[in-house]
Design a protein around this motif. Structure first.
Motif, mmCIF file in Angstrom:
data_model
loop_
_atom_site.group_PDB
_atom_site.id
_atom_site.type_symbol
_atom_site.label_atom_id
_atom_site.label_comp_id
_atom_site.label_asym_id
_atom_site.label_seq_id
_atom_site.Cartn_x
_atom_site.Cartn_y
_atom_site.Cartn_z
ATOM 1 N N GLN A 63 0.810 -1.213 0.000
ATOM 2 C CA GLN A 63 0.000 0.000 0.000
ATOM 3 C C GLN A 63 0.845 1.265 0.000
ATOM 4 O O GLN A 63 0.428 2.294 -0.543
ATOM 5 C CB GLN A 63 -0.947 -0.013 1.200
ATOM 6 C CG GLN A 63 -2.008 -1.098 1.103
ATOM 7 C CD GLN A 63 -2.742 -1.327 2.411
ATOM 8 O OE1 GLN A 63 -2.202 -1.076 3.490
ATOM 9 N NE2 GLN A 63 -3.976 -1.818 2.330
ATOM 10 N N ALA A 64 2.044 1.185 0.556
ATOM 11 C CA ALA A 64 2.917 2.358 0.618
ATOM 12 C C ALA A 64 3.327 2.860 -0.757
ATOM 13 O O ALA A 64 3.666 4.039 -0.919
ATOM 14 C CB ALA A 64 4.166 2.038 1.447
ATOM 15 N N VAL A 65 3.301 1.973 -1.754
ATOM 16 C CA VAL A 65 3.646 2.385 -3.113
ATOM 17 C C VAL A 65 2.421 2.385 -4.027
ATOM 18 O O VAL A 65 2.542 2.346 -5.246
ATOM 19 C CB VAL A 65 4.766 1.493 -3.700
ATOM 20 C CG1 VAL A 65 6.073 1.756 -2.990
ATOM 21 C CG2 VAL A 65 4.403 0.023 -3.623
ATOM 22 N N GLY A 66 1.237 2.410 -3.425
ATOM 23 C CA GLY A 66 0.021 2.602 -4.194
ATOM 24 C C GLY A 66 -0.686 1.365 -4.691
ATOM 25 O O GLY A 66 -1.645 1.466 -5.469
ATOM 26 N N ALA A 67 -0.255 0.180 -4.269
ATOM 27 C CA ALA A 67 -0.906 -1.060 -4.692
ATOM 28 C C ALA A 67 -1.993 -1.451 -3.689
ATOM 29 O O ALA A 67 -1.785 -1.376 -2.479
ATOM 30 C CB ALA A 67 0.111 -2.183 -4.822
#
Length: 210
Positions: A63-67
Motif C-alpha cells: 500500500q505504501a507504493v500505491g498497490a
C-alpha cells in the motif's frame, strides 16, 4: 472523432499459498519495480486473529507504493470480509461461495474479486454477482493458450475488468494484447531474490509489447 485510447494494462502480483510476514521486503521491492495495481495475498488456513496479523504485517509494504491489497484464504469458516477490514486490506479474493452476499457486505468500497473459474458460465455468474474483477488462469494445468482465449473473450464482451495470470514472462505481452485490464504474475515468477527485476521485465513487456 478519434477513438479514446484504452488505458494501459497494469500488473497484479499473486503470492504463494502461504504468504508469511517475511515476504514484506520482497513485496515492497517488487511493487516499486513496476506499475503494480494490486497484490493478491494467499494465506494458508488459520484462525482469524492470525490472519489479521499476517495482513497487518504485509499490507503496508504494498500500500505504501500505491498497490491495493486483496486477501484470499481457502479455509472453511473464515470470515474474509472481517479479516480484510480488521487487517487493513483493500478487499478480498473469493473462490466459490455466495459472491452476491459478499458484495452486499463490501459496500464500503472494498474490492471483491474471484477466480477458480472452470467455465465461461462461472465467470458470467460472477460478473452478475457484482465482482470487481474475474481472474483467469489460476486453475492447475490450465494451458497458456486457454488463458489467452478466455481473457480475450471476456474483454471483448464484458465491462467487468479481467485479470489474466502469467506463469512466464513470455506470456505477459500476449495476455496484455487480449485487452485484459490486468496481467497477474504468478508467485513463482516474482517472489524471490530477483523479484523486483522480474517485475521490471514484465513491465517492459507491457510497455513495449514484446
Amino acid at each position: 472523432m478519434a477513438e479514446s485510447k484504452a488505458p494501459p494494462t497494469r500488473l497484479i502480483l499473486v503470492s504463494g499459498p502461504d504468504a508469511a510476514p517475511d515476504l514484506a521486503p520482497r513485496l515492497a521491492a517488487a511493487c516499486a519495480a513496476g506499475d503494480v495495481a494490486a497484490v493478491i495475498l494467499h494465506f494458508a488456513p488459520a484462525d482469524e486473529r492470525s490472519l489479521v496479523n499476517r495482513v497487518k504485517a504485509l499490507a503496508p509494504a504494498a500500500q505504501a507504493v500505491g498497490a491495493a491489497v486483496v486477501v484470499a484464504c481457502a479455509g472453511e469458516g473464515i470470515d474474509l470480509v472481517s479479516v480484510a477490514a480488521r487487517g487493513g486490506a483493500d478487499g478480498i479474493h473469493a473462490e466459490g461461495g455466495d459472491l452476491a452476499a459478499l458484495r452486499e457486505r463490501l459496500r464500503d468500497g472494498r474490492i471483491l474479486g474471484t477466480g477458480g473459474l472452470a467455465a465461461r458460465h462461472d465467470a458470467m455468474e460472477a460478473g452478475e454477482a457484482g465482482v470487481d474483477y474475474v481472474l483467469f488462469g489460476d486453475l492447475p494445468d490450465t494451458a497458456p493458450r486457454t488463458v489467452q482465449e478466455r481473457a480475450e473473450w471476456w474483454a471483448e464482451i464484458f465491462e467487468t475488468p479481467c485479470v489474466a495470470l502469467a506463469r512466464s514472462l513470455d506470456a505477459v505481452a500476449d495476455l496484455a494484447a487480449t485487452g485484459a485490464e490486468f496481467v497477474a504474475l504468478d508467485a513463482a515468477l516474482w517472489d524471490g531474490p530477483d523479484g523486483a527485476a522480474t517485475v521490471a521485465a514484465a513491465q517492459a513487456r507491457l510497455t513495449d509489447g514484446v
